[in-house]
Design a protein around this motif. Structure first.
Motif, PDB file in Angstrom:
ATOM      1  N   SER A  30      -6.117  17.658   3.542  1.00  0.00           N
ATOM      2  CA  SER A  30      -5.238  17.689   2.083  1.00  0.00           C
ATOM      3  C   SER A  30      -4.053  17.297   2.228  1.00  0.00           C
ATOM      4  N   GLU A  31      -3.332  17.673   3.553  1.00  0.00           N
ATOM      5  CA  GLU A  31      -1.915  17.423   3.903  1.00  0.00           C
ATOM      6  C   GLU A  31      -1.716  16.024   3.722  1.00  0.00           C
ATOM      7  N   ASN A  32      -2.723  14.986   3.956  1.00  0.00           N
ATOM      8  CA  ASN A  32      -2.488  13.492   3.825  1.00  0.00           C
ATOM      9  C   ASN A  32      -2.970  12.912   2.259  1.00  0.00           C
ATOM     10  N   PHE A  33      -2.002  12.244   1.938  1.00  0.00           N
ATOM     11  CA  PHE A  33      -2.146  11.226   0.842  1.00  0.00           C
ATOM     12  C   PHE A  33      -2.088   9.707   1.243  1.00  0.00           C
ATOM     13  N   ILE A  34      -3.314   9.187   0.695  1.00  0.00           N
ATOM     14  CA  ILE A  34      -3.534   7.777   1.451  1.00  0.00           C
ATOM     15  C   ILE A  34      -3.554   6.727   0.276  1.00  0.00           C
ATOM     16  N   PHE A  35      -2.686   5.686   0.556  1.00  0.00           N
ATOM     17  CA  PHE A  35      -2.602   4.489  -0.325  1.00  0.00           C
ATOM     18  C   PHE A  35      -3.741   3.494   0.440  1.00  0.00           C
ATOM     19  N   VAL A  36      -4.626   2.855  -0.056  1.00  0.00           N
ATOM     20  CA  VAL A  36      -5.158   1.490   0.721  1.00  0.00           C
ATOM     21  C   VAL A  36      -4.842   0.320  -0.042  1.00  0.00           C
ATOM     22  N   LYS A  37      -4.246  -0.470   0.689  1.00  0.00           N
ATOM     23  CA  LYS A  37      -3.742  -1.944  -0.169  1.00  0.00           C
ATOM     24  C   LYS A  37      -4.740  -3.062   0.525  1.00  0.00           C
ATOM     25  N   PHE A  38      -5.464  -3.566  -0.260  1.00  0.00           N
ATOM     26  CA  PHE A  38      -6.234  -4.734   0.162  1.00  0.00           C
ATOM     27  C   PHE A  38      -5.528  -6.081   0.227  1.00  0.00           C
ATOM     28  N   HIS A  39      -5.910  -7.041   1.009  1.00  0.00           N
ATOM     29  CA  HIS A  39      -5.527  -8.628   0.736  1.00  0.00           C
ATOM     30  C   HIS A  39      -6.284  -9.038  -0.369  1.00  0.00           C
ATOM     31  N   ASP A  40      -5.538  -9.828  -1.156  1.00  0.00           N
ATOM     32  CA  ASP A  40      -6.413 -10.365  -2.341  1.00  0.00           C
ATOM     33  C   ASP A  40      -7.718 -11.098  -2.021  1.00  0.00           C
ATOM     34  N   LEU A  41      -7.804 -11.759  -0.788  1.00  0.00           N
ATOM     35  CA  LEU A  41      -9.126 -12.228  -0.387  1.00  0.00           C
ATOM     36  C   LEU A  41      -9.897 -11.515   0.406  1.00  0.00           C
ATOM     37  N   MET A  42      -9.742 -10.076   0.609  1.00  0.00           N
ATOM     38  CA  MET A  42     -10.635  -9.147   0.804  1.00  0.00           C
ATOM     39  C   MET A  42     -12.264  -9.160   0.194  1.00  0.00           C
ATOM     40  N   ASP A  43     -12.990  -9.111   1.294  1.00  0.00           N
ATOM     41  CA  ASP A  43     -14.567  -9.006   0.763  1.00  0.00           C
ATOM     42  C   ASP A  43     -14.698  -7.978  -0.040  1.00  0.00           C
ATOM     43  N   LYS A  44     -15.295  -8.462  -1.578  1.00  0.00           N
ATOM     44  CA  LYS A  44     -15.463  -7.430  -2.426  1.00  0.00           C
ATOM     45  C   LYS A  44     -16.442  -6.294  -2.129  1.00  0.00           C
ATOM     46  N   LYS A  45     -17.299  -6.721  -1.206  1.00  0.00           N
ATOM     47  CA  LYS A  45     -18.306  -5.524  -0.955  1.00  0.00           C
ATOM     48  C   LYS A  45     -17.633  -4.374  -0.115  1.00  0.00           C
ATOM     49  N   ILE A  46     -16.602  -4.783   0.704  1.00  0.00           N
ATOM     50  CA  ILE A  46     -15.761  -3.864   1.360  1.00  0.00           C
ATOM     51  C   ILE A  46     -15.056  -3.099   0.539  1.00  0.00           C
ATOM     52  N   VAL A  47     -14.221  -3.727  -0.518  1.00  0.00           N
ATOM     53  CA  VAL A  47     -13.569  -3.069  -1.701  1.00  0.00           C
ATOM     54  C   VAL A  47     -14.321  -2.077  -2.272  1.00  0.00           C
ATOM     55  N   SER A  48     -15.595  -2.371  -2.757  1.00  0.00           N
ATOM     56  CA  SER A  48     -16.602  -1.548  -3.309  1.00  0.00           C
ATOM     57  C   SER A  48     -16.694  -0.339  -2.546  1.00  0.00           C
ATOM     58  N   GLU A  49     -16.927  -0.481  -1.318  1.00  0.00           N
ATOM     59  CA  GLU A  49     -17.121   0.851  -0.349  1.00  0.00           C
ATOM     60  C   GLU A  49     -15.921   1.720  -0.235  1.00  0.00           C
ATOM     61  N   TYR A  50     -14.875   1.081  -0.369  1.00  0.00           N
ATOM     62  CA  TYR A  50     -13.447   2.100  -0.625  1.00  0.00           C
ATOM     63  C   TYR A  50     -13.239   2.689  -1.750  1.00  0.00           C
ATOM     64  N   GLU A  51     -13.803   1.911  -2.898  1.00  0.00           N
ATOM     65  CA  GLU A  51     -13.642   2.431  -4.268  1.00  0.00           C
ATOM     66  C   GLU A  51     -14.551   3.730  -4.367  1.00  0.00           C
ATOM     67  N   LYS A  52     -15.538   3.917  -3.727  1.00  0.00           N
ATOM     68  CA  LYS A  52     -16.670   4.967  -3.852  1.00  0.00           C
ATOM     69  C   LYS A  52     -16.129   6.139  -3.058  1.00  0.00           C
ATOM     70  N   ILE A  53     -15.296   5.721  -1.768  1.00  0.00           N
ATOM     71  CA  ILE A  53     -14.745   6.834  -1.071  1.00  0.00           C
ATOM     72  C   ILE A  53     -13.616   7.393  -2.097  1.00  0.00           C
ATOM     73  N   SER A  54     -12.837   6.656  -2.493  1.00  0.00           N
ATOM     74  CA  SER A  54     -11.762   7.195  -3.428  1.00  0.00           C
ATOM     75  C   SER A  54     -12.217   7.916  -4.671  1.00  0.00           C
ATOM     76  N   THR A  55     -13.401   7.776  -5.202  1.00  0.00           N
ATOM     77  CA  THR A  55     -14.010   8.765  -6.222  1.00  0.00           C
ATOM     78  C   THR A  55     -14.232   9.989  -5.399  1.00  0.00           C
ATOM     79  N   ARG A  56     -14.657  10.040  -4.241  1.00  0.00           N
ATOM     80  CA  ARG A  56     -14.827  11.435  -3.576  1.00  0.00           C
ATOM     81  C   ARG A  56     -13.595  12.241  -3.281  1.00  0.00           C
ATOM     82  N   HIS A  57     -12.380  11.416  -3.347  1.00  0.00           N
ATOM     83  CA  HIS A  57     -11.171  12.172  -2.603  1.00  0.00           C
ATOM     84  C   HIS A  57     -10.059  11.691  -3.468  1.00  0.00           C
TER      85      HIS A  57
END
Length: 343
Positions: free
Chosen positions: A188-215
């Protein structure tokens, strides 16, 4: 004097907008050239801009500011190379394409190499000025500091981490590190920004979006301009991205995963399991501070936020001494490329 601000990619706005402010101080007339693909995202629609090369020809500029590799040879004016990044080891960074009359370099590392090339080719000049993208106004930095305090208080965190992987499948760390980024969020001492490139694989972005809903201490950045988030963050995690140098030049630690860039100024890991320990290690003891200072001195030693001013002054002095070139002497091949692309 009249200037064209030549934009073919989104990153050009952050490099050219401080120079635009300097043009206004000097009462210079300027015209933005916006590649058609950027029209919807152009942030200065109340200013003069065009996507037509014919408009640029009629504008009859005295100089053209270019944070890219190409500019139409047939346009009038001093053609000035500003650079779109600081990764000097990248293939092509020191390639001379003969489109430019003047190279404005960010620091000694680049100046010395381009000066040698200038001595060889004898058809362009080199002046060290610093890089306009780092001309962040003090009031902006104060705003960033306030925003950082708000984030740390809101999330009861102590440090902000930014994870900014490249999009290239061969170099991208996002799939390999997704579990490790989530482990970092468990602290909990960490706050994390995730910044993807515009051309990042959408499946990968979706995986991180799921992680962000849990944290709730993981936030995916949709803003295309990363600059603010570099200032807000205390440590960067990435792989093989030119943004490494922008973060290093803020004198902050970087951790890379299997980077292909020369690893002299930051921590590089080859096993995913090492990430959490290395984050703690870099927060507790800054092992690469000395190496970072060396990079700063070589890549961009200017801390006065006046690089744009030096750039405009260098252009004025160059024109006073050498005049405004009416054309560039290019090979038939280079002319063919430019004519095919822009005419």
């Amino acid at each position: 004097m009249k200037c064209i601000l030549f934009c073919e990619n989104f990153y050009a706005f952050g490099i050219l907008s401080p120079l635009r402010d300097e043009l206004e101080k000097n009462n210079f007339d300027y015209l933005w050239y916006i590649s058609p693909k950027l029209q919807k995202e152009f942030p200065f629609k109340n200013e003069k801009y065009t996507s037509k090369i014919k408009d640029l020809e009629q504008f009859t500029s005295d100089f053209i500011l270019v944070p890219g590799n190409e500019v139409p040879h047939f346009l009038r004016g001093l053609k000035v190379q500003l650079f779109h990044g600081l990764a000097g080891e990248k293939k092509g960074h020191f390639k001379i394409r003969h489109y430019f009359d003047l190279y404005l370099t960010p620091g000694p590392y680049f100046t010395s190499r381009f000066q040698k090339l200038s001595n060889t080719y004898k058809d362009f000049k080199v002046v060290e000025t610093g890089w306009s993208k780092f001309d962040i106004k003090p009031i902006k930095i104060r705003e960033f500091n306030i925003e950082k305090s708000v984030i740390l208080t809101k999330y009861r965190a102590k440090k902000i981490i930014i994870y900014a992987p490249t999009f290239s499948p061969r170099l991208c760390s996002a799939k390999a590190l997704n579990s490790e980024i989530e482990i970092l969020a468990l602290n909990s001492e960490n706050f994390i920004f995730v910044k993807f490139h515009d051309l990042m694989d959408k499946k990968i972005v979706s995986e991180y979006e799921k992680i962000s809903t849990r944290h709730n201490n993981i936030v995916i950045i949709n803003d295309r301009n990363i600059t603010k988030y570099l200032y807000l963050s205390d440590l960067m995690i990435t792989d093989t991205s030119s943004v490494i140098y922008e973060f290093l030049l803020l004198n902050k630690p970087v951790i890379t995963f299997k980077t292909k860039q020369p690893n002299k100024s930051w921590e590089n890991i080859i096993h995913t399991r090492d990430l959490s320990d290395k984050v703690v290690r870099n927060f507790n003891y800054d092992f690469f501070r000395k190496e970072r200072v060396e990079i700063i001195n070589e890549y961009h030693p200017y801390k006065d936020c006046k690089s744009s001013e030096r750039m405009i002054q260098a252009i004025k002095h160059h024109i006073e001494e050498y005049g405004i070139p009416e054309k560039r002497n290019l090979s038939i091949f280079r002319k063919f490329i430019m004519n095919k692309k822009y005419k």
